[in-house]
Design a protein around this motif. Structure first.
Motif, short mmCIF file in Angstrom:
data_model
loop_
_atom_site.label_atom_id
_atom_site.label_comp_id
_atom_site.label_asym_id
_atom_site.label_seq_id
_atom_site.Cartn_x
_atom_site.Cartn_y
_atom_site.Cartn_z
N PRO A 110 14.88 1.01 -7.94
CA PRO A 110 16.28 0.96 -8.36
C PRO A 110 16.69 -0.47 -8.71
N ARG A 138 2.57 -3.57 -7.29
CA ARG A 138 3.48 -2.44 -7.45
C ARG A 138 2.88 -1.18 -6.84
N LEU A 139 3.58 -0.67 -5.86
CA LEU A 139 3.12 0.57 -5.23
C LEU A 139 4.18 1.63 -5.43
N PRO A 140 3.78 2.90 -5.55
CA PRO A 140 4.79 3.94 -5.76
C PRO A 140 5.66 4.13 -4.52
N ARG A 141 6.87 4.58 -4.78
CA ARG A 141 7.81 4.81 -3.71
C ARG A 141 7.47 6.08 -2.97
N LEU A 169 17.52 2.79 -0.54
CA LEU A 169 17.17 1.72 -1.46
C LEU A 169 15.91 1.02 -0.99
N PRO A 176 14.62 7.03 -5.82
CA PRO A 176 15.76 6.24 -5.37
C PRO A 176 17.01 7.09 -5.30
N PRO A 177 17.92 6.78 -4.37
CA PRO A 177 19.09 7.64 -4.17
C PRO A 177 19.99 7.62 -5.40
N LEU A 193 6.83 4.85 -9.59
CA LEU A 193 6.83 3.40 -9.43
C LEU A 193 8.22 2.80 -9.63
N LYS A 194 9.11 3.58 -10.24
CA LYS A 194 10.41 3.03 -10.64
C LYS A 194 11.19 2.58 -9.42
#
Lengths: 359, 304
Positions: free
Chosen positions: B241, A103-106, B24, A110-111, B238-239
């Motif tokens: 969608p 798991r890596l951070p975005r 996304l 998110p839109p 980390l979340k």
């Protein structure tokens, strides 16, 4: 006899297999963790600290040996993945990688779903769907396929139109070309206004829409200005204690919570007021008849009237819309969400109606 | 893009803005490599080598920028917004912190994590006279050392390094093209980063034997200051969608032995009206039908 021979043969075969695999097997205390989607391997074994302390070629050799073992394990895992020959029989061997599990951070949040524009709401209500238009249109004049709008469009360049018919019932002295130009300007301005209104509505609804660029000429809302002024006042080294007040600013600072929090009387204050208040409370509790609060009763009555008026208006609209609208409405009505959403939409117009009735 | 204040007037501008908006499935993270006001030769060489490793997903800024990332992050955030980079590496050098390298990442154009590393030893790409692997190869990453899991700061560092060097996410990979590996060993408070070129040698079986050849930048790092994001901020970043979660296929189950079971839901059937195979021999002859004689057994028909 034959069984013994078979066993011997099997044992020999196993020996051979083990021989073959010896060059690619690696012994490790703890198994490594693999994330093949990222081509990643995590080795939990503590590295030999003693060997790595002294600088020099010995350290490099140790590091390289450790790396070789780890890479061997990772490559064995990768070779076990389902592979195929890309591009026919002679192409390179390509392995299908699984999804990365680490798991890596975005990069960006998110839109968020944005609220529909006024037209989108209307179209959803009426059941209007987008019709795909052809990109080219047949032009009778030029007898060829021209584009629908833009450079060399089908109807000819509107700026070079040399004829403007005077419509029936129009003033014969009026300049038709000027009228056409003025109407186009008005249409463009109306379009831009509606777009900005949609933006403002989306911002008020709270989606991730930037508000700052909405006020290019400085026409900010009153609340925003107040908030900014308050923050600026407190942003000094002494937290706003010695800031001179503006001419019309209130003397004492208004509470940060806007007066919403409950305020309690001080414990050892006005004894007489406290006494009278407690006696009044006892009297109300002891009386047989219920106590009437005029303001609350009036507000309740008004709310009921508003709800009834809104329901009646909703019903009237429904009967006027026709079959399509009703079908669309019914589909939307089934969810709990649509009911909750409709409430705040209907309240503002009705509150403006009965605004005169209130005290 | 409907909610842009300034709508783009050309298709090219529209494509540019669409590339940068939150999506996304996100783009590969770009990195920006910045020199501080007092960057020395070592640090500059390090940045140049990392740029060579991370091409084309990196931007190397040529000029020196006089900022202090640990004090003021606005300058970094401005650069990140302008060049759409969410990873950065800042090199500087002063007497107190010699050969300093700050590696960090951003979330929503604000600094998420920053870790300051000191370079103790550096061997650059051009110092090792070997053949190098082509630009843009996806590297294999290996982290050795239990301290990468035990210590919180090392864990974040591991996550940062994976994020930094990972490269684009691909669905399939050419097995012969696995040439580059980055190996990080954490021991004794130091982190050794080595890059090797992988040679696949023939072995008796299908899996090749690995031989490594030292190539590429090798760094000996020591951890200095850190500026890590708070736990809830990190969790927010980390979340993912919900739409990205893989959809579960219904009515399919697997048992221990690997057999796949499927489940079919049928409507209620009238078993009397089922269309079965016609066996002419079993049909009642008209004479029998009228007599309704149970004694005569029908002829058995041969299976065809």
């Amino acid at each position: 006899m034959a069984a013994l021979r078979v066993e011997e043969v099997l044992a020999a075969a196993e020996e051979q297999e083990a021989e073959k695999r010896r060059s690619v097997t690696v012994e490790k205390e703890l198994e490594l963790e693999f994330d093949l989607g990222n081509l990643l391997a995590l080795d939990r074994n503590p590295p030999p600290a003693a060997g790595l302390r002294g600088a020099g070629p010995r350290r490099e050799a140790l590091l390289r040996a450790l790396a070789r073992d780890n890479v061997q394990l990772l490559v064995s895992r990768l070779w076990e993945l389902p592979a195929e020959r890309a591009g026919g029989a002679g192409g390179p061997l390509v392995a299908q990688l699984p999804e990365p599990t680490f798991r890596l951070p975005r990069e960006k949040p998110p839109p968020r779903p944005r609220p529909p524009t006024r037209w989108e709401q209307f179209a959803r209500l009426k059941g209007i769907r987008r019709r795909k238009k052809t990109s080219l249109v047949w032009d009778e004049q030029a007898k060829e396929w021209r584009r629908r709008w833009g450079y060399r469009r089908a109807g000819g360049d509107p700026a070079r139109a040399w004829l403007a018919e005077v419509p029936e019932g129009a003033d014969p002295e009026e300049d038709q070309f000027a009228r056409l130009r003025r109407e186009k300007r008005e249409r463009v301005a109306r379009n831009e206004l509606n777009r900005l209104r949609n933006l403002a509505r989306a911002h008020r609804a709270g989606s991730a829409v930037p508000a700052a660029p909405l006020h290019p000429t400085g026409h900010q809302s009153r609340e925003e200005l107040g908030r900014v002024a308050r923050v600026a006042r407190v942003s000094t080294a002494s937290l706003g204690r010695f800031q001179p007040r503006l001419p019309k600013e209130p003397a004492e600072p208004p509470s940060r919570s806007g007066g919403k929090k409950r305020r309690f009387e001080p414990l050892l204050g006005n004894l007489a007021a406290e006494r009278s208040r407690q006696l009044e409370m006892l009297r109300d509790m002891g009386s047989k008849k219920p106590v009437l609060d005029i303001t609350r009763a009036v507000n309740k009555q008004l709310r009921q009237e508003e709800a009834e008026a809104a329901a009646a208006k909703g019903k009237k609209k429904q009967t006027q819309r026709g079959k399509r609208g009703r079908r669309q409405q019914r589909v939307g009505r089934s969810g709990k969400k649509s009911g909750a959403r409709r409430q705040p939409q209907q309240r503002p117009p009705s509150s403006s109606m009965s605004g005169g009735k209130r005290k | 893009l409907i909610y842009c204040y300034r709508k783009p007037k050309t298709k090219r501008a529209k494509r540019f803005l669409e590339k940068r908006e939150p999506k996304l499935k996100e783009n590969t993270k770009n990195a920006m490599l910045i020199k501080g006001g007092n960057a020395n030769l070592t640090v500059t060489e390090v940045l140049k080598d990392i740029y060579a490793v991370k091409k084309p997903f990196a931007v190397l800024y040529k000029k020196k920028n006089i900022t202090r990332p640990f004090e003021d992050q606005t300058s970094l955030e401005f650069f990140s917004k302008k060049s759409d980079c969410s990873l950065f590496m800042f090199g500087s050098h002063n007497k107190k912190r010699p050969n300093n390298l700050i590696i960090g990442r951003m979330f929503d154009y604000h600094v998420l994590d920053m870790i300051e590393l000191g370079i103790e030893k550096f061997v650059s790409l051009k110092d090792i006279k070997n053949s190098k692997c082509p630009e843009g190869t996806k590297p294999m990453l290996i982290f050795a050392g239990d301290v990468f899991d035990v210590n919180e700061e090392y864990r974040r560092l591991k996550s940062l390094l994976i994020d930094f060097f990972r490269g684009p996410t691909v669905p399939s990979i050419r097995l012969a093209g696995l040439e580059y590996v980055l190996h990080f060993t954490a021991v004794d408070g130091k982190i050794y980063m080595r890059s090797y070129k992988v040679l696949l040698k023939k072995s008796g079986c299908k899996i090749p034997r690995i031989e490594l050849e030292e190539m590429g930048p090798s760094l000996d790092l020591v951890m200095r200051r850190t500026h890590l994001a708070s736990d809830d901020h990190y969790k927010k970043s980390l979340k993912q969608p919900k739409a990205l979660k893989p959809k579960k296929k219904k009515n399919i189950s697997h048992d221990v032995f690997g057999t796949t079971y499927g489940r079919i839901h049928m409507q209620k059937q009238d078993l009397g009206k089922l269309q079965t195979r016609k066996m002419k021999g079993l049909r009642k002859r008209p004479a029998e039908k009228s007599a309704e004689d149970g004694g005569i057994s029908p002829k058995k028909s041969k299976p065809t």
